[in-house]
Motif scaffolding. Structure first.
Motif, PDB file in Angstrom:
ATOM      1  N   LEU A  24       0.829  -1.208   0.000  1.00 58.22           N
ATOM      2  CA  LEU A  24       0.000   0.000   0.000  1.00 58.22           C
ATOM      3  C   LEU A  24       0.860   1.254   0.000  1.00 58.22           C
ATOM      4  CD1 LEU A  24      -2.899  -0.908   2.460  1.00 58.22           C
ATOM      5  CD2 LEU A  24      -3.081  -0.447   0.020  1.00 58.22           C
ATOM      6  N   GLN A  25       1.919   1.229   0.782  1.00 63.45           N
ATOM      7  CA  GLN A  25       2.816   2.387   0.838  1.00 63.45           C
ATOM      8  C   GLN A  25       3.433   2.640  -0.540  1.00 63.45           C
ATOM      9  OE1 GLN A  25       6.243   1.981   3.392  1.00 63.45           O
ATOM     10  NE2 GLN A  25       6.477   4.202   3.571  1.00 63.45           N
ATOM     11  N   ALA A  26       3.855   1.571  -1.220  1.00 62.31           N
ATOM     12  CA  ALA A  26       4.438   1.724  -2.557  1.00 62.31           C
ATOM     13  C   ALA A  26       3.413   2.307  -3.530  1.00 62.31           C
ATOM     14  CB  ALA A  26       4.953   0.372  -3.060  1.00 62.31           C
ATOM     15  N   LYS A  27       2.163   1.858  -3.440  1.00 60.20           N
ATOM     16  CA  LYS A  27       1.113   2.393  -4.310  1.00 60.20           C
ATOM     17  C   LYS A  27       0.848   3.862  -4.005  1.00 60.20           C
ATOM     18  CE  LYS A  27      -1.307  -1.961  -5.141  1.00 60.20           C
ATOM     19  NZ  LYS A  27      -2.539  -2.733  -4.917  1.00 60.20           N
ATOM     20  N   ILE A  28       0.822   4.213  -2.720  1.00 60.15           N
ATOM     21  CA  ILE A  28       0.588   5.610  -2.332  1.00 60.15           C
ATOM     22  C   ILE A  28       1.714   6.492  -2.855  1.00 60.15           C
ATOM     23  CG2 ILE A  28       0.555   7.177  -0.354  1.00 60.15           C
ATOM     24  CD1 ILE A  28      -1.029   5.013   1.155  1.00 60.15           C
ATOM     25  N   ILE A  29       2.941   6.035  -2.743  1.00 60.97           N
ATOM     26  CA  ILE A  29       4.086   6.809  -3.240  1.00 60.97           C
ATOM     27  C   ILE A  29       3.982   6.987  -4.752  1.00 60.97           C
ATOM     28  CG2 ILE A  29       6.584   6.718  -3.622  1.00 60.97           C
ATOM     29  CD1 ILE A  29       6.799   5.464  -0.791  1.00 60.97           C
ATOM     30  N   ALA A  30       3.637   5.912  -5.468  1.00 57.67           N
ATOM     31  CA  ALA A  30       3.519   5.995  -6.924  1.00 57.67           C
ATOM     32  C   ALA A  30       2.408   6.962  -7.326  1.00 57.67           C
ATOM     33  CB  ALA A  30       3.248   4.608  -7.510  1.00 57.67           C
ATOM     34  N   ILE A  31       1.289   6.901  -6.643  1.00 56.44           N
ATOM     35  CA  ILE A  31       0.172   7.801  -6.945  1.00 56.44           C
ATOM     36  C   ILE A  31       0.545   9.240  -6.630  1.00 56.44           C
ATOM     37  CG2 ILE A  31      -2.168   8.446  -6.228  1.00 56.44           C
ATOM     38  CD1 ILE A  31      -2.743   5.411  -5.988  1.00 56.44           C
ATOM     39  N   SER A  32       1.233   9.455  -5.517  1.00 53.30           N
ATOM     40  CA  SER A  32       1.652  10.810  -5.147  1.00 53.30           C
ATOM     41  C   SER A  32       2.629  11.380  -6.168  1.00 53.30           C
ATOM     42  CB  SER A  32       2.295  10.811  -3.764  1.00 53.30           C
ATOM     43  OG  SER A  32       1.367  10.451  -2.780  1.00 53.30           O
ATOM     44  N   GLU A  33       3.574  10.572  -6.618  1.00 53.67           N
ATOM     45  CA  GLU A  33       4.530  11.026  -7.628  1.00 53.67           C
ATOM     46  C   GLU A  33       3.816  11.367  -8.928  1.00 53.67           C
ATOM     47  OE1 GLU A  33       7.340   7.820  -7.845  1.00 53.67           O
ATOM     48  OE2 GLU A  33       8.459   8.515  -6.090  1.00 53.67           O
TER      49      GLU A  33
END
Length: 116
Positions: free
Chosen positions: A31-40
């Motif tokens: 989830l953290q990786a997905k959140i980072i990707a979405i934020s970027e």
């Protein structure tokens, strides 16, 4: 033997909780990786959007009587904040509800084809 059985049962429960915890940590990392990707992606799209708006604004026809140059826009913003921008009283605070013809001329005069 009941003590040994309860110890084994306790160990099994501990192992089960440990496995569940590890699974939860893996899911949280995903989830953290997905959140980072979405934020970027959001930041990249925001920057691209800003550039596209700027390009559209530059391509639109300019109407000199409706649009001010950057420096005149800065003067207008200072004036709206309550400061004189004319050469007579530059930097002095305007009284509440006061307007200054000199300031308005400094901001809009030359843009509307007026000269001093």
């Amino acid at each position: 033997m009941s003590e040994e059985y309860s110890s084994d049962n306790l160990y099994e429960q501990f192992a089960q909780v440990m496995n569940q915890t590890q699974d939860l940590v893996k899911k949280m990392e995903q989830l953290q990786a997905k959140i980072i990707a979405i934020s970027e992606e959001n930041v990249e799209l925001s920057i691209e959007n800003k550039h596209l708006r700027q390009m559209i604004k530059e391509k639109q026809p300019h109407h000199s009587e409706n649009q001010l140059s950057g420096s005149r826009q800065n003067l207008k913003e200072l004036y709206q904040q309550g400061f004189h921008v004319c050469s007579e009283y530059y930097g002095k605070r305007l009284e509440p509800n006061e307007s200054c013809t000199f300031c308005l001329d400094a901001i809009f005069g030359h843009e509307q084809g007026m000269t001093k």
